[in-house]
Design a protein around this motif. Structure first.
Motif, PDB file in Angstrom:
ATOM      1  N   LEU A 178       0.712  -1.255  -0.059  1.00 55.60           N
ATOM      2  CA  LEU A 178       0.035   0.099  -0.195  1.00 55.60           C
ATOM      3  C   LEU A 178       0.824   1.176  -0.053  1.00 55.60           C
ATOM      4  CD1 LEU A 178      -2.735   1.502   0.174  1.00 55.60           C
ATOM      5  CD2 LEU A 178      -2.422   1.007   2.798  1.00 55.60           C
ATOM      6  N   ILE A 179       2.064   1.184   0.626  1.00 55.42           N
ATOM      7  CA  ILE A 179       2.927   2.314   0.881  1.00 55.42           C
ATOM      8  C   ILE A 179       3.672   2.717  -0.646  1.00 55.42           C
ATOM      9  CG2 ILE A 179       4.889   3.317   1.626  1.00 55.42           C
ATOM     10  CD1 ILE A 179       4.075   1.927   4.569  1.00 55.42           C
ATOM     11  N   GLN A 180       3.853   1.435  -1.127  1.00 58.52           N
ATOM     12  CA  GLN A 180       4.787   1.709  -2.429  1.00 58.52           C
ATOM     13  C   GLN A 180       3.593   2.416  -3.364  1.00 58.52           C
ATOM     14  OE1 GLN A 180       6.881  -1.693  -4.010  1.00 58.52           O
ATOM     15  NE2 GLN A 180       6.393  -1.217  -6.138  1.00 58.52           N
ATOM     16  N   ARG A 181       2.276   1.762  -3.465  1.00 60.89           N
ATOM     17  CA  ARG A 181       1.117   2.557  -4.222  1.00 60.89           C
ATOM     18  C   ARG A 181       1.129   3.919  -4.104  1.00 60.89           C
ATOM     19  NH1 ARG A 181      -1.394  -2.468  -3.089  1.00 60.89           N
ATOM     20  NH2 ARG A 181      -2.797  -1.537  -1.725  1.00 60.89           N
ATOM     21  N   LEU A 182       1.036   4.273  -2.764  1.00 57.81           N
ATOM     22  CA  LEU A 182       1.090   5.739  -2.346  1.00 57.81           C
ATOM     23  C   LEU A 182       2.103   6.556  -2.971  1.00 57.81           C
ATOM     24  CD1 LEU A 182      -0.116   5.625   1.400  1.00 57.81           C
ATOM     25  CD2 LEU A 182      -1.577   6.415  -0.575  1.00 57.81           C
ATOM     26  N   TYR A 183       3.397   5.963  -2.896  1.00 60.73           N
ATOM     27  CA  TYR A 183       4.667   6.851  -3.406  1.00 60.73           C
ATOM     28  C   TYR A 183       4.749   6.663  -4.940  1.00 60.73           C
ATOM     29  CZ  TYR A 183       5.867   8.208   1.357  1.00 60.73           C
ATOM     30  OH  TYR A 183       6.170   8.791   2.572  1.00 60.73           O
ATOM     31  N   GLU A 184       3.918   5.476  -5.650  1.00 59.14           N
ATOM     32  CA  GLU A 184       4.134   5.785  -7.056  1.00 59.14           C
ATOM     33  C   GLU A 184       3.210   6.504  -7.640  1.00 59.14           C
ATOM     34  OE1 GLU A 184       5.538   1.230  -8.672  1.00 59.14           O
ATOM     35  OE2 GLU A 184       3.554   1.257  -7.561  1.00 59.14           O
ATOM     36  N   ALA A 185       1.918   7.013  -7.092  1.00 62.11           N
ATOM     37  CA  ALA A 185       0.928   7.836  -7.599  1.00 62.11           C
ATOM     38  C   ALA A 185       1.480   8.999  -7.420  1.00 62.11           C
ATOM     39  CB  ALA A 185      -0.256   7.277  -6.591  1.00 62.11           C
ATOM     40  N   PRO A 186       0.801   9.851  -8.459  1.00 61.45           N
ATOM     41  CA  PRO A 186       1.161  11.578  -8.417  1.00 61.45           C
ATOM     42  C   PRO A 186       0.839  11.904  -7.371  1.00 61.45           C
ATOM     43  CG  PRO A 186      -0.031  10.819 -10.524  1.00 61.45           C
ATOM     44  CD  PRO A 186       0.093   9.534  -9.581  1.00 61.45           C
ATOM     45  N   PRO A 187       1.873  13.067  -6.542  1.00 63.49           N
ATOM     46  CA  PRO A 187       1.742  13.336  -5.488  1.00 63.49           C
ATOM     47  C   PRO A 187       0.623  14.376  -5.043  1.00 63.49           C
ATOM     48  CG  PRO A 187       3.370  14.599  -6.712  1.00 63.49           C
ATOM     49  CD  PRO A 187       2.801  13.674  -7.437  1.00 63.49           C
ATOM     50  N   GLU A 188      -0.296  14.651  -6.098  1.00 64.43           N
ATOM     51  CA  GLU A 188      -1.143  15.821  -5.896  1.00 64.43           C
ATOM     52  C   GLU A 188      -2.328  14.752  -4.953  1.00 64.43           C
ATOM     53  OE1 GLU A 188      -3.395  15.157 -10.183  1.00 64.43           O
ATOM     54  OE2 GLU A 188      -2.549  17.040  -9.650  1.00 64.43           O
ATOM     55  N   GLY A 189      -2.632  13.499  -5.461  1.00 68.03           N
ATOM     56  CA  GLY A 189      -3.469  12.812  -4.570  1.00 68.03           C
ATOM     57  C   GLY A 189      -3.091  11.946  -3.388  1.00 68.03           C
ATOM     58  N   PHE A 190      -1.695  12.422  -2.895  1.00 67.74           N
ATOM     59  CA  PHE A 190      -1.092  11.647  -2.032  1.00 67.74           C
ATOM     60  C   PHE A 190      -1.926  11.730  -0.552  1.00 67.74           C
ATOM     61  CE2 PHE A 190       1.597  11.057   1.484  1.00 67.74           C
ATOM     62  CZ  PHE A 190       2.484  10.083   1.389  1.00 67.74           C
ATOM     63  N   VAL A 191      -2.200  13.086  -0.274  1.00 70.07           N
ATOM     64  CA  VAL A 191      -3.013  13.393   1.014  1.00 70.07           C
ATOM     65  C   VAL A 191      -4.414  12.683   1.159  1.00 70.07           C
ATOM     66  CG1 VAL A 191      -3.823  15.271   2.499  1.00 70.07           C
ATOM     67  CG2 VAL A 191      -1.684  15.384   1.467  1.00 70.07           C
ATOM     68  N   ALA A 192      -5.098  12.703  -0.055  1.00 71.02           N
ATOM     69  CA  ALA A 192      -6.464  12.080   0.007  1.00 71.02           C
ATOM     70  C   ALA A 192      -6.246  10.402   0.093  1.00 71.02           C
ATOM     71  CB  ALA A 192      -7.192  12.520  -1.114  1.00 71.02           C
ATOM     72  N   SER A 193      -5.429  10.096  -0.533  1.00 70.43           N
ATOM     73  CA  SER A 193      -5.091   8.397  -0.594  1.00 70.43           C
ATOM     74  C   SER A 193      -4.844   7.892   0.861  1.00 70.43           C
ATOM     75  CB  SER A 193      -4.186   8.148  -1.764  1.00 70.43           C
ATOM     76  OG  SER A 193      -4.637   8.628  -2.869  1.00 70.43           O
ATOM     77  N   ARG A 194      -3.827   9.028   1.403  1.00 68.28           N
ATOM     78  CA  ARG A 194      -3.207   8.450   2.809  1.00 68.28           C
ATOM     79  C   ARG A 194      -4.373   8.525   3.695  1.00 68.28           C
ATOM     80  NH1 ARG A 194       0.784  12.713   5.077  1.00 68.28           N
ATOM     81  NH2 ARG A 194      -1.249  13.707   5.169  1.00 68.28           N
ATOM     82  N   SER A 195      -5.065   9.724   3.667  1.00 67.09           N
ATOM     83  CA  SER A 195      -6.407   9.773   4.485  1.00 67.09           C
ATOM     84  C   SER A 195      -7.232   8.634   4.362  1.00 67.09           C
ATOM     85  CB  SER A 195      -6.991  11.192   4.414  1.00 67.09           C
ATOM     86  OG  SER A 195      -6.144  12.158   4.526  1.00 67.09           O
ATOM     87  N   ALA A 196      -7.643   8.292   3.298  1.00 70.58           N
ATOM     88  CA  ALA A 196      -8.717   7.133   2.961  1.00 70.58           C
ATOM     89  C   ALA A 196      -7.979   5.771   3.566  1.00 70.58           C
ATOM     90  CB  ALA A 196      -8.747   6.908   1.674  1.00 70.58           C
ATOM     91  N   ALA A 197      -6.715   5.609   3.523  1.00 70.21           N
ATOM     92  CA  ALA A 197      -6.141   4.444   3.774  1.00 70.21           C
ATOM     93  C   ALA A 197      -5.700   4.380   5.533  1.00 70.21           C
ATOM     94  CB  ALA A 197      -4.606   4.247   3.337  1.00 70.21           C
TER      95      ALA A 197
END
Length: 304
Positions: A8-27
């Protein structure tokens, strides 16, 4: 074997950073709902990468073999520096430029495939990869694929050339350039070679001094970065706590609003009941009055 959280962490850091915060919050929310506090805490500690760091992360995660080539070249460069091998160092320096350029190009292609419209700071990407060549610690960070910001390095500096000299043996055999020297194994130094040696030594001292200064600056910058990271973590934790408090208060307000609505409905029902009781009371009072009046009339007509 990587865990589900690592994936999951790898997917977060592979995805474009603009969606990082929202994806992290959902996780984090998913982990909390599942009762996994350790994972939620681990995810909450993750930091959003800059665009340059994200590009380098993509390269490390998608093309790790290229990063390994970079590390191998870094080892060769350091060995050439320690051995004061000027020719090898010049060749490796040229190779370094080619490798870094190729890696920057590969990283840019990966990033554009993920986010075609994003503006790529390739200069910062190049600086980070160059820093990874110079510093094993930075290379280790690049390998993780979890950089949060770009890195920089001042450069590899100049390596002094070996001293040029002519050595003769007892038989008078010549060494380099067919120049003749004195007998008895004596070292013969030429004035221009001495000047070159002094210049090389001066460059070496300047390099070492500059290297020490930059190391101090780097140490100070890293300490400042650590303090800023800790301050950011505290601010993020305070923000999360405040957000949770708002959520709790919103829930309480919703409950109070529901109870208020029910109370208002009860008040309306009781008001209606009161009005009905008032009408019944008035009717009963009128009846009492009518009966009393009839009784009084009857009593006034009572025969004597």
């Amino acid at each position: 074997m990587p865990s589900a959280t690592d994936d999951l962490i790898q997917r977060l850091y592979e995805a474009p950073p603009e969606g990082f915060v929202a994806s992290r919050s959902a996780a984090i929310e998913d982990a909390r709902k599942a009762g996994d506090r350790a994972t939620a805490k681990r995810l909450a500690a993750l930091k959003k990468p800059t665009v340059a760091a994200w590009v380098v992360n993509l390269l490390a995660l998608r093309r790790p073999e290229l990063i390994e080539e970079l590390v191998e070249l870094s080892t060769a460069l350091r060995e050439a520096q320690r051995g004061l091998d000027g020719a090898a160092l010049r060749e490796l320096t040229n190779q370094r430029r080619q490798v870094v350029s190729a890696l920057v190009s590969a990283a840019g292609m990966l990033a554009r495939a993920e986010e075609p419209s994003i503006k790529l700071p390739l200069g910062e990407v190049e600086a980070t990869l160059t820093a990874a060549l110079a510093e094993p610690e930075i290379a280790a960070q690049v390998r993780t694929g979890r950089l949060i910001r770009a890195a920089t390095y001042a450069g590899f500096g100049e390596v002094p050339r070996p001293r040029l000299r002519l050595v003769t043996d007892e038989a008078g055999t010549h060494a380099e350039d067919d120049d003749e020297g004195d007998e008895g194994g004596e070292v013969v130094e030429f004035p221009r070679e001495k000047d070159a040696d002094r210049a090389a030594e001066r460059r070496r001292r300047e390099y070492e001094q500059r290297h020490r200064e930059l190391r101090r600056e780097l140490s100070n910058a890293q300490a400042a970065e650590k303090r800023a990271d800790e301050q950011l973590e505290r601010a993020e934790a305070a923000e999360r706590d405040a957000g949770h408090l708002v959520e709790d208060l919103d829930a309480e307000l919703a409950e109070l609003e529901r109870r208020r609505t029910e109370a208002q409905a009860d008040v309306a029902r009781r008001k209606q009941a009161r009005r009905l009781a008032e009408r019944e009371t008035a009717a009963a009072r009128r009846q009492v009055g009518d009966v009393q009046a009839a009784l009084e009339d009857l009593e006034s007509d009572e025969p004597e």
